[in-house]
Design an enzyme around this catalytic site. Structure first.
Site, PDB file in Angstrom:
ATOM      1  N   GLU A 518      69.754 -50.387  25.054  1.00  0.00           N
ATOM      2  CA  GLU A 518      69.332 -49.777  23.800  1.00  0.00           C
ATOM      3  C   GLU A 518      70.500 -49.042  23.151  1.00  0.00           C
ATOM      4  O   GLU A 518      71.149 -48.223  23.794  1.00  0.00           O
ATOM      5  CB  GLU A 518      68.188 -48.796  24.078  1.00  0.00           C
ATOM      6  CG  GLU A 518      66.973 -49.450  24.720  1.00  0.00           C
ATOM      7  CD  GLU A 518      66.063 -48.446  25.423  1.00  0.00           C
ATOM      8  OE1 GLU A 518      66.211 -47.234  25.157  1.00  0.00           O
ATOM      9  OE2 GLU A 518      65.238 -48.878  26.237  1.00  0.00           O
ATOM     10  N   ALA A 548      62.903 -51.500  25.727  1.00  0.00           N
ATOM     11  CA  ALA A 548      62.054 -52.186  26.707  1.00  0.00           C
ATOM     12  C   ALA A 548      62.814 -52.278  28.023  1.00  0.00           C
ATOM     13  O   ALA A 548      63.428 -53.303  28.333  1.00  0.00           O
ATOM     14  CB  ALA A 548      61.671 -53.578  26.191  1.00  0.00           C
ATOM     15  N   GLU A 549      62.788 -51.182  28.786  1.00  0.00           N
ATOM     16  CA  GLU A 549      63.601 -51.122  30.009  1.00  0.00           C
ATOM     17  C   GLU A 549      63.242 -52.203  31.011  1.00  0.00           C
ATOM     18  O   GLU A 549      64.099 -52.696  31.746  1.00  0.00           O
ATOM     19  CB  GLU A 549      63.461 -49.741  30.647  1.00  0.00           C
ATOM     20  CG  GLU A 549      64.179 -48.629  29.905  1.00  0.00           C
ATOM     21  CD  GLU A 549      63.448 -48.153  28.670  1.00  0.00           C
ATOM     22  OE1 GLU A 549      64.070 -47.442  27.853  1.00  0.00           O
ATOM     23  OE2 GLU A 549      62.254 -48.505  28.516  1.00  0.00           O
ATOM     24  N   ASP A 574      65.491 -40.839  33.339  1.00  0.00           N
ATOM     25  CA  ASP A 574      64.042 -40.659  33.364  1.00  0.00           C
ATOM     26  C   ASP A 574      63.303 -41.960  33.053  1.00  0.00           C
ATOM     27  O   ASP A 574      62.123 -42.102  33.352  1.00  0.00           O
ATOM     28  CB  ASP A 574      63.628 -39.604  32.343  1.00  0.00           C
ATOM     29  CG  ASP A 574      64.520 -38.380  32.403  1.00  0.00           C
ATOM     30  OD1 ASP A 574      64.051 -37.321  32.847  1.00  0.00           O
ATOM     31  OD2 ASP A 574      65.699 -38.487  32.012  1.00  0.00           O
ATOM     32  N   PHE A 575      63.995 -42.901  32.416  1.00  0.00           N
ATOM     33  CA  PHE A 575      63.352 -44.159  32.036  1.00  0.00           C
ATOM     34  C   PHE A 575      63.324 -45.166  33.178  1.00  0.00           C
ATOM     35  O   PHE A 575      62.837 -46.287  32.998  1.00  0.00           O
ATOM     36  CB  PHE A 575      64.062 -44.778  30.835  1.00  0.00           C
ATOM     37  CG  PHE A 575      64.082 -43.915  29.605  1.00  0.00           C
ATOM     38  CD1 PHE A 575      63.319 -42.752  29.528  1.00  0.00           C
ATOM     39  CD2 PHE A 575      64.864 -44.250  28.508  1.00  0.00           C
ATOM     40  CE1 PHE A 575      63.337 -41.950  28.393  1.00  0.00           C
ATOM     41  CE2 PHE A 575      64.883 -43.461  27.380  1.00  0.00           C
ATOM     42  CZ  PHE A 575      64.133 -42.303  27.310  1.00  0.00           C
ATOM     43  N   HIS A 616      63.532 -35.820  30.089  1.00  0.00           N
ATOM     44  CA  HIS A 616      64.867 -36.352  29.833  1.00  0.00           C
ATOM     45  C   HIS A 616      65.951 -35.641  30.655  1.00  0.00           C
ATOM     46  O   HIS A 616      67.129 -35.803  30.359  1.00  0.00           O
ATOM     47  CB  HIS A 616      65.227 -36.219  28.350  1.00  0.00           C
ATOM     48  CG  HIS A 616      64.602 -37.263  27.477  1.00  0.00           C
ATOM     49  ND1 HIS A 616      63.264 -37.278  27.193  1.00  0.00           N
ATOM     50  CD2 HIS A 616      65.139 -38.331  26.838  1.00  0.00           C
ATOM     51  CE1 HIS A 616      62.998 -38.303  26.384  1.00  0.00           C
ATOM     52  NE2 HIS A 616      64.111 -38.964  26.173  1.00  0.00           N
TER      53      HIS A 616
END
Length: 840
Positions: A518, A548-549, A574-575, A616
């Site tokens: 991203e 869209a990880e 965090d993702f 985050h």
């Protein structure tokens, strides 16, 4: 000489969004989606197929049916055709779906690769049998001879010598049938000689020499991997298409929608250079048997009614979506031929809704209570195998006697090979007493390869002409001046620059290397790490993805297992939760499950946040380190960042490379010569002593190095206690030798990291050191992490993450009282017990 690709001046940086156009009133019209339009039967297509091909289709369908009858027998009643065997593993069967599997295989070539599901026995067998029929005999024998040192071939030759060739074939092809069936069965039953050492079993079986790529136990798990594999085909210039076989239930999963969307990105046709412009060469084929476990997908658990409708959601041509009658093998062949032609013409991706019906339940032990007898009987009356057999008879291509002979021959072949596959002497399991590293040696390849292809990399100019590279060349590469004062952040070569330099160099070294994520292109990601890369790297090698990880990591997995080097970026640590399956069930598993057949040169870069609050600012390194199969790196200095990233980018193993946002602006403070401009590697698995001492050892993870150094300075200044500070650098593999040597000298150990204290990786190290150096310890190791809270607002982070004062407090309260010291925080064991009782 590096190939200098054409500048992308003819391609826009972005598309103009015209308010006058997008605000117009109107009605969106979607394309019509064909439903079961192909109605031809055998009598209508006799001229398109030879008599031999038509009977071969029956043989393959019948063999698939019997193979699964065998699996069902040994799984449920522990017997097949008089052979007793108790199989306890997974068995997701596809009796009734044979026409769809055989039709697909018939329409594909060796350049076309298939990925599947937990219910893919049929697709695997169909592709294998097609390969055996079509491959040149000399090449076919070479495939068997070269596979895993020829061990499987040697056993297949013994079987062939005792029972003869397999099926209707003779010679090399007959041997190949025995080889393939034996390899499949031994894999299924967990035998060491199986395709992947028995580590893949029923749900993960694959055999790449026959273009059969990994099947996946996670529903829809192959979708993103297939998209990444298609990306590799596109960029490497390889022929053929990727087919992803998924069940209809997979369309409920977000990861599948992400994968299809990734494959549909508009930039592929709007922004990429002409050479690479066009859709990804992938067919998303949904084997639609109307059920996801016990849930009816049409009418109960989903609202689309007809699966093919989903195609309209993705792009203007609705993915060329179509529903196909999967019980009509000719309809399947026709559909795959037409859709493959579209994909090869760069008009993909494609969605197929292949309508089938499984006779058995979700698994062999499923009682099937959720389906009515009326429904099952109606579908059994339409059984694809019985219908095809009837058509052959009507065309006078198969008499009752011939059919009985074929069926008896197939049953005898499967029975005899089953006996060899379950024989504990002829087909033993891995022997951990004889070789305790049987599985361990499959986990990592431990190879360093600078480039995975000999072709010149495609770039946009000479490396030294990059504007950021020019600025970096003028920077001071050590963080302190001749007077020991910090160099200005504007002038110092920083951690951020170190990461850029390693990536920039790799683009000019390895033509397969790509990076995506991203916000990674013109903006250079939210932290400026990649800023300027776009000047040197064309869009097909460096591009923005959807937010869209899941698809980001899955595509990286697919690209890497095909033979390319890739670095997916996850913007915030965090993702990781958004792509947990792709990291922990896909990236981490495939080398081990493949018994080393596959390698995974994939470096997932993850930025660990700070100052951004509870969602985050979390350090999840411990979560990643818990999963076997990943190498985990977390450098804390500019020198280590470049050296470790260089090592990771030359590795053929999966690596998660953590970068702390706290450190991006910092210059190198430890290596006196500063960060070399030339290439170097810091070996993975080596800790580094950043400060020598003899009274206590600090082991730090990531940015915790710096408060530990502050604490070390204060300890020496006020209490004459010299602390040895060791930077972990590499969590997996971990350097216990360096740490043990220090602990045996100091007798005391404090471990510090920013991950929450409960379950932190530092705790694992502390426990191991307690066991390994118990007699040398003067006190129990103390592991400090962030509190077991949500991370607070920036102004309160000093109370959340380990600090200099917390480290000194822990020494005072748990290891050695410090004369005259008054603790700043309560770090006692009593306080720890209080927090544990509260769950914090």
């Amino acid at each position: 000489e590096t190939y200098l690709g054409e500048e992308e001046n003819d391609m826009p940086v972005s598309l103009f969004i015209d308010p006058g156009e997008v605000r117009k009133a109107g009605v969106l019209k979607t394309p019509e989606i064909p439903l079961n339009t192909y109605q031809k039967k055998m009598r209508d297509v006799r001229g398109e197929f030879s008599d031999g091909e038509l009977t071969a289709i029956f043989r393959d369908m019948r063999l698939i049916r019997e193979f699964e009858n065998m699996v069902q027998g040994v799984r449920t009643v522990k017997n097949y055709n008089g052979v007793d065997y108790s199989y306890t593993g997974p068995a997701h069967l596809s009796q009734g779906q044979e026409a769809a599997a055989v039709g697909e295989a018939f329409a594909l070539d060796f350049d076309d690769y298939t990925f599947g599901t937990h219910r893919s026995h049929g697709e695997v067998l169909a592709r294998g049998l097609c390969a055996i029929r079509r491959m040149d005999e000399e090449k076919l024998y070479a495939v068997m001879r070269n596979f895993r040192g020829g061990e499987l071939l040697r056993n297949a030759e013994i079987i062939t010598g005792k029972r003869g060739a397999g099926g209707e074939f003779s010679g090399v092809r007959g041997l190949a049938v025995n080889f393939f069936l034996y390899g499949f069965m031994t894999e299924l039953f967990g035998r060491q000689i199986g395709f992947t050492g028995g580590l893949g079993n029923s749900m993960h079986v694959f055999f790449t020499p026959f273009a059969i790529y990994p099947n996946n136990a996670i529903v829809g798990g192959s979708a993103g991997i297939g998209a990444g594999a298609a990306l590799y085909k596109k960029l490497s210039g390889e022929k053929g298409v990727i087919v992803v076989n998924s069940g209809d239930g997979s369309l409920s999963r977000g990861s599948v929608w992400e994968a299809v969307n990734f494959a549909c990105m508009g930039q592929l046709t709007e922004l990429w250079d002409e050479k690479y412009r066009g859709g990804l060469p992938v067919i998303f084929n949904f084997m639609n048997n109307a059920y996801a476990m016990s849930g009816q997908t049409a009418g109960e658990t989903m609202g689309y009614g007809i699966l093919a409708r989903a195609g309209a959601a993705f792009n203007s041509y609705a993915l060329h979506a179509e529903r196909v009658d999967g019980s009509n093998v000719f309809a399947v062949i026709d559909a795959f031929r037409r859709k493959k032609a579209l994909v090869l013409a760069k008009k993909g991706p494609v969605l197929l809704d292949t309508l089938v019906y499984r006779h058995a339940g979700h698994s062999a032990t499923d009682p099937n209570a959720y389906r009515s007898k009326e429904e099952m009987n109606a579908w059994l009356a339409e059984d694809c195998l019985a219908a095809y057999k009837k058509e052959l008879a009507a065309e006078k291509l198969l008499s009752g006697e011939m059919a009985a002979g074929i069926e008896a021959e197939i049953k005898e072949t499967i029975t005899e090979i089953l006996k060899y596959a379950i024989d504990p002497d002829f087909s033993p399991r891995m022997n951990f007493f004889k070789d305790p590293d049987s599985i361990a040696q499959c986990m990592f390849s431990n190879r360093q390869v600078s480039s995975l292809d000999s072709r010149p990399p495609e770039v946009l100019g000479r490396k030294e002409e990059n504007s950021r590279a020019k600025k970096i060349a003028a920077k001071i590469r050590f963080g302190r001046d001749e007077n020991g004062k910090p160099v200005s952040p504007l002038k110092v070569f920083s951690y951020r620059d170190a990461v850029f330099e390693a990536l920039h160099d790799k683009f000019y070294e390895d033509p397969t290397f790509i990076l995506f994520g991203e916000d990674v292109r013109e903006h250079g990601n939210s932290f400026g790490v990649l800023s300027g890369l776009y000047e040197s790297v064309p869009r097909h090698r460096l591009f923005n993805t959807p937010i869209a990880e899941s698809s980001i990591v899955a595509a990286g997995v697919g690209y890497a297992l095909m033979g390319g080097r890739v670095s997916p970026e996850i913007m915030w640590g965090d993702f990781l939760g958004c792509c947990a399956d792709e990291l922990f069930n896909q990236l981490a598993k495939w080398q081990g499950m493949s018994a080393g057949v596959l390698t995974m040169p994939c470096v997932v870069r993850v930025s660990v946040g700070a100052f951004y609050g509870a969602q985050h600012s979390q350090d999840w390194t411990s979560l990643a380190a818990h999963i076997p199969g990943l190498k985990i790196l977390y450098p804390a200095s500019a020198y280590d960042a470049k050296g470790l990233l260089n090592a990771a980018l030359s590795s053929t193993d999966p690596v998660i490379f953590f970068e702390s946002q706290k450190l991006y602006d910092m210059g190198e403070l430890f290596v006196k010569g500063g960060v070399p401009a030339s290439y170097y590697e810091v070996p993975m698995g080596r800790a580094d002593v950043k400060r020598e001492g003899e009274d206590i050892t600090f082991l730090t993870i990531g940015p915790a190095l710096y408060p530990a150094l502050e604490a070390a300075c204060e300890l020496e200044e006020k209490w004459n206690m010299r602390a040895e500070v060791i930077d972990c650098r590499s969590l997996i593999p971990f350097d216990y030798d360096t740490l043990l040597e220090s602990v045996k000298k100091t007798g005391r150990l404090v471990l510090v990291g920013d991950a929450c204290e409960r379950g932190a990786y530092a705790k694992t190290i502390a426990a191991n050191i307690t066991e390994l150096a118990f007699d040398e310890l003067d006190a129990a190791p103390a592991a400090i992490g962030a509190h077991n809270w949500v991370s607070p607002c920036p102004e309160l982070e000093k109370f959340f993450f380990p600090s200099k004062d917390m480290i000194i407090d822990v020494i005072h309260e748990r290891i050695k009282p410090l004369a005259g010291y008054t603790p700043v925080y309560t770090m006692s064991l009593a306080e720890k017990l209080r927090c544990e009782r509260l769950g914090i």
